[in-house]
Design a protein around this motif. Structure first.
Motif, PDB file in Angstrom:
ATOM      1  N   ILE A 211       1.261  -0.897  -0.101  1.00 36.10           N
ATOM      2  CA  ILE A 211       0.182   0.326   0.105  1.00 36.10           C
ATOM      3  C   ILE A 211       0.470   1.183   0.203  1.00 36.10           C
ATOM      4  N   PHE A 212       0.382   2.274  -0.704  1.00 42.22           N
ATOM      5  CA  PHE A 212       1.204   3.414  -0.580  1.00 42.22           C
ATOM      6  C   PHE A 212       0.956   4.522   0.058  1.00 42.22           C
ATOM      7  N   SER A 213       1.106   5.466   0.655  1.00 43.02           N
ATOM      8  CA  SER A 213       0.552   6.356   1.739  1.00 43.02           C
ATOM      9  C   SER A 213       0.927   7.488   0.742  1.00 43.02           C
ATOM     10  N   GLY A 214      -0.627   8.435   0.011  1.00 42.22           N
ATOM     11  CA  GLY A 214      -0.123   9.338  -0.406  1.00 42.22           C
ATOM     12  C   GLY A 214       0.283  10.391  -0.189  1.00 42.22           C
ATOM     13  N   PRO A 215       0.930  11.293  -0.309  1.00 39.25           N
ATOM     14  CA  PRO A 215       1.455  12.647   0.285  1.00 39.25           C
ATOM     15  C   PRO A 215       0.247  14.141   0.864  1.00 39.25           C
ATOM     16  N   LEU A 216       1.297  14.402   1.858  1.00 37.69           N
ATOM     17  CA  LEU A 216      -0.012  15.338   2.739  1.00 37.69           C
ATOM     18  C   LEU A 216       0.376  16.742   1.450  1.00 37.69           C
ATOM     19  N   ASN A 242      -0.242  -1.141 -11.234  1.00 39.90           N
ATOM     20  CA  ASN A 242       0.751  -1.728 -10.936  1.00 39.90           C
ATOM     21  C   ASN A 242       0.553  -2.177  -9.924  1.00 39.90           C
ATOM     22  N   ASN A 243      -1.370  -2.825  -9.460  1.00 45.33           N
ATOM     23  CA  ASN A 243      -1.600  -3.554  -8.516  1.00 45.33           C
ATOM     24  C   ASN A 243      -0.831  -3.300  -7.009  1.00 45.33           C
ATOM     25  N   ILE A 244      -1.212  -1.987  -6.971  1.00 43.61           N
ATOM     26  CA  ILE A 244      -0.919  -1.232  -5.277  1.00 43.61           C
ATOM     27  C   ILE A 244      -1.875  -0.334  -4.881  1.00 43.61           C
ATOM     28  N   ASP A 245      -2.047  -0.602  -3.892  1.00 50.28           N
ATOM     29  CA  ASP A 245      -3.315  -0.244  -3.054  1.00 50.28           C
ATOM     30  C   ASP A 245      -2.748   1.973  -2.510  1.00 50.28           C
ATOM     31  N   PHE A 246      -3.484   2.194  -3.037  1.00 51.41           N
ATOM     32  CA  PHE A 246      -3.629   4.105  -2.937  1.00 51.41           C
ATOM     33  C   PHE A 246      -3.970   4.465  -1.947  1.00 51.41           C
ATOM     34  N   ILE A 247      -3.048   5.455  -1.215  1.00 50.11           N
ATOM     35  CA  ILE A 247      -4.295   6.048   0.358  1.00 50.11           C
ATOM     36  C   ILE A 247      -4.277   7.449  -0.590  1.00 50.11           C
ATOM     37  N   ASN A 248      -5.390   7.864  -0.365  1.00 46.46           N
ATOM     38  CA  ASN A 248      -5.218   9.453  -1.275  1.00 46.46           C
ATOM     39  C   ASN A 248      -5.830  10.249  -0.138  1.00 46.46           C
ATOM     40  N   ASN A 249      -4.276  10.634   0.865  1.00 48.67           N
ATOM     41  CA  ASN A 249      -4.923  11.656   1.996  1.00 48.67           C
ATOM     42  C   ASN A 249      -4.881  13.368   1.058  1.00 48.67           C
ATOM     43  N   TRP A 250      -4.492  13.366  -0.030  1.00 49.11           N
ATOM     44  CA  TRP A 250      -4.277  15.156  -0.908  1.00 49.11           C
ATOM     45  C   TRP A 250      -6.281  15.035  -0.595  1.00 49.11           C
ATOM     46  N   LYS A 251      -6.625  14.793  -0.958  1.00 47.00           N
ATOM     47  CA  LYS A 251      -8.331  14.285  -0.941  1.00 47.00           C
ATOM     48  C   LYS A 251      -8.420  14.792   1.279  1.00 47.00           C
ATOM     49  N   SER A 252      -7.768  14.028   2.092  1.00 44.85           N
ATOM     50  CA  SER A 252      -8.211  14.766   3.245  1.00 44.85           C
ATOM     51  C   SER A 252      -8.222  15.909   4.006  1.00 44.85           C
ATOM     52  N   PHE A 253      -6.279  16.242   3.451  1.00 46.83           N
ATOM     53  CA  PHE A 253      -5.770  16.983   3.834  1.00 46.83           C
ATOM     54  C   PHE A 253      -6.141  18.650   3.097  1.00 46.83           C
ATOM     55  N   GLU A 254      -6.968  18.201   1.840  1.00 48.75           N
ATOM     56  CA  GLU A 254      -6.833  19.807   0.779  1.00 48.75           C
ATOM     57  C   GLU A 254      -7.402  20.843   1.271  1.00 48.75           C
ATOM     58  N   GLY A 255      -7.164  21.627   1.344  1.00 49.13           N
ATOM     59  CA  GLY A 255      -8.205  23.153   2.343  1.00 49.13           C
ATOM     60  C   GLY A 255      -7.955  22.858   3.909  1.00 49.13           C
ATOM     61  N   ARG A 256      -7.336  22.235   4.239  1.00 49.91           N
ATOM     62  CA  ARG A 256      -7.570  22.370   5.606  1.00 49.91           C
ATOM     63  C   ARG A 256      -5.890  22.674   6.687  1.00 49.91           C
ATOM     64  N   PRO A 257      -5.666  23.735   6.824  1.00 50.72           N
ATOM     65  CA  PRO A 257      -4.445  24.054   7.295  1.00 50.72           C
ATOM     66  C   PRO A 257      -4.310  24.008   8.532  1.00 50.72           C
ATOM     67  N   ASP A 258      -5.505  23.266   9.174  1.00 47.27           N
ATOM     68  CA  ASP A 258      -5.720  23.299  10.379  1.00 47.27           C
ATOM     69  C   ASP A 258      -5.326  21.758  11.139  1.00 47.27           C
ATOM     70  N   LEU A 259      -4.818  21.492  10.311  1.00 47.01           N
ATOM     71  CA  LEU A 259      -4.262  20.020  10.040  1.00 47.01           C
ATOM     72  C   LEU A 259      -3.153  19.525   9.709  1.00 47.01           C
ATOM     73  N   LEU A 265       3.808  21.558   7.072  1.00 45.89           N
ATOM     74  CA  LEU A 265       4.209  20.427   6.086  1.00 45.89           C
ATOM     75  C   LEU A 265       4.333  19.233   7.062  1.00 45.89           C
ATOM     76  N   HIS A 266       4.324  19.412   7.819  1.00 43.98           N
ATOM     77  CA  HIS A 266       3.685  17.840   9.194  1.00 43.98           C
ATOM     78  C   HIS A 266       2.309  18.121   9.741  1.00 43.98           C
ATOM     79  N   PRO A 267       1.639  16.971  10.046  1.00 44.49           N
ATOM     80  CA  PRO A 267       0.626  16.906  11.036  1.00 44.49           C
ATOM     81  C   PRO A 267       0.422  17.329  12.271  1.00 44.49           C
ATOM     82  N   SER A 268      -0.610  18.110  12.465  1.00 42.05           N
ATOM     83  CA  SER A 268      -0.985  17.986  13.641  1.00 42.05           C
ATOM     84  C   SER A 268      -1.262  16.992  14.361  1.00 42.05           C
TER      85      SER A 268
END
Length: 288
Positions: A211-216, A242-259, A265-268
């Motif tokens: 599984i690849f965890s995508g960037p924030l 390439n048959n690798i699961d992908f975690i789209n963290n971008w959608k979760s963190f987009e537009g949320r500077p409080d996170l 850069l680093h998560p709160s």
């Protein structure tokens, strides 16, 4: 019977290594031991320089008093039985005082236990989350999950650590990789992509599920935001092909500077909680 090496973690740099035995005080790699030795040498040299400087000040003080003709038995300069020879005075200085060299205190605490001590009797059934400082405080409730944080790591660093595990014939039920934030700073997009491909291919030899965890998202300037966004887009397509699961963290963190923390850069703590849930959800639902 020949000893079997185990995978251990350096208590200073947190990199993986192979060792035949580990003391109760933890493991320190050769590189970190050399750094400590050189640091102690520098401190010793500094102490010697300081002593020479103080001695030279004492010599200058004696010369100044001699020039002024003020040397006497009651002089403040420490002398022992000065010998009066005509117009000259011979002054015997005290021998140099014993120097005490300071040493660097070495903190020996095993912050990260060797992977061989993972909380499972069957290592092949444990999951591994390995990544850069973004995953530092990640806490996954899924059982038998090992989280390995390598601050400042780029894709080649992740590959090097996985190589150590591969040489020890370690297998995992699932492997989650989170890397890329430090790689994009090099401004070498194609090289970064090739490095990530190599990491994933190596991980596939160690687990049936990668599984690849995508960037924030990043609030640290337009350039790094653009490069991370581009990397996220490429990863979402390449992983699918390439048959690798992908975690789209971008959608979760987009537009949320409080996170994110103040560094943008680093998560709160809220961001860490969200990232942990994303990883746990993917681990629980990934196909084995």
């Amino acid at each position: 019977m020949a000893s079997i090496p185990i995978v251990v973690t350096c208590t200073s740099c947190h990199m993986f290594s192979l060792a035949f035995s580990v003391s109760g005080e933890g493991f320190t790699c050769d590189k970190c031991r050399e750094v400590v030795r050189l640091t102690e040498k520098i401190l010793e040299l500094e102490s010697r320089i300081q002593s020479l400087f103080e001695d030279s000040k004492s010599v200058r003080t004696v010369e100044n008093i001699l020039d002024a003709g003020n040397v006497s038995a009651h002089s403040s300069v420490p002398v022992e039985n000065p010998l009066q020879l005509g117009n000259f005075v011979t002054v015997r200085r005290h021998s140099r005082r014993t120097k005490h060299h300071s040493t660097v205190p070495i903190k020996v605490s095993n912050r990260f236990a060797p992977l061989s001590d993972a909380p499972t009797e069957k290592p092949a059934e444990s999951a591994l989350v390995i990544g850069d400082s973004i995953v530092r405080n990640v806490n996954i409730e899924a059982p038998a999950t090992i989280v390995k944080c390598l601050p400042g790591a780029r894709a080649p660093d992740i590959k090097s650590n996985l190589n150590v595990l591969a040489k020890a014939n370690r297998k995992f039920s699932k492997i989650v990789i989170h890397v890329g934030t430090n790689d994009v700073r090099l401004r070498q997009s194609e090289i970064t992509k090739d490095n990530i491909k190599e990491v994933c291919e190596l991980a596939k030899t160690m687990s049936d599920t990668v599984i690849f965890s995508g960037p924030l998202t990043a609030f640290r300037g337009d350039e790094i935001y653009s490069r991370l966004s581009s990397l996220n887009g490429w990863l979402s397509e390449w992983c699918l092909q390439n048959n690798i699961d992908f975690i789209n963290n971008w959608k979760s963190f987009e537009g949320r500077p409080d996170l994110l923390k103040r560094d943008g850069l680093h998560p709160s703590w809220d961001g860490v909680s969200l990232l942990s849930r994303n990883l746990a959800h993917s681990l629980n639902n990934a196909k084995v």
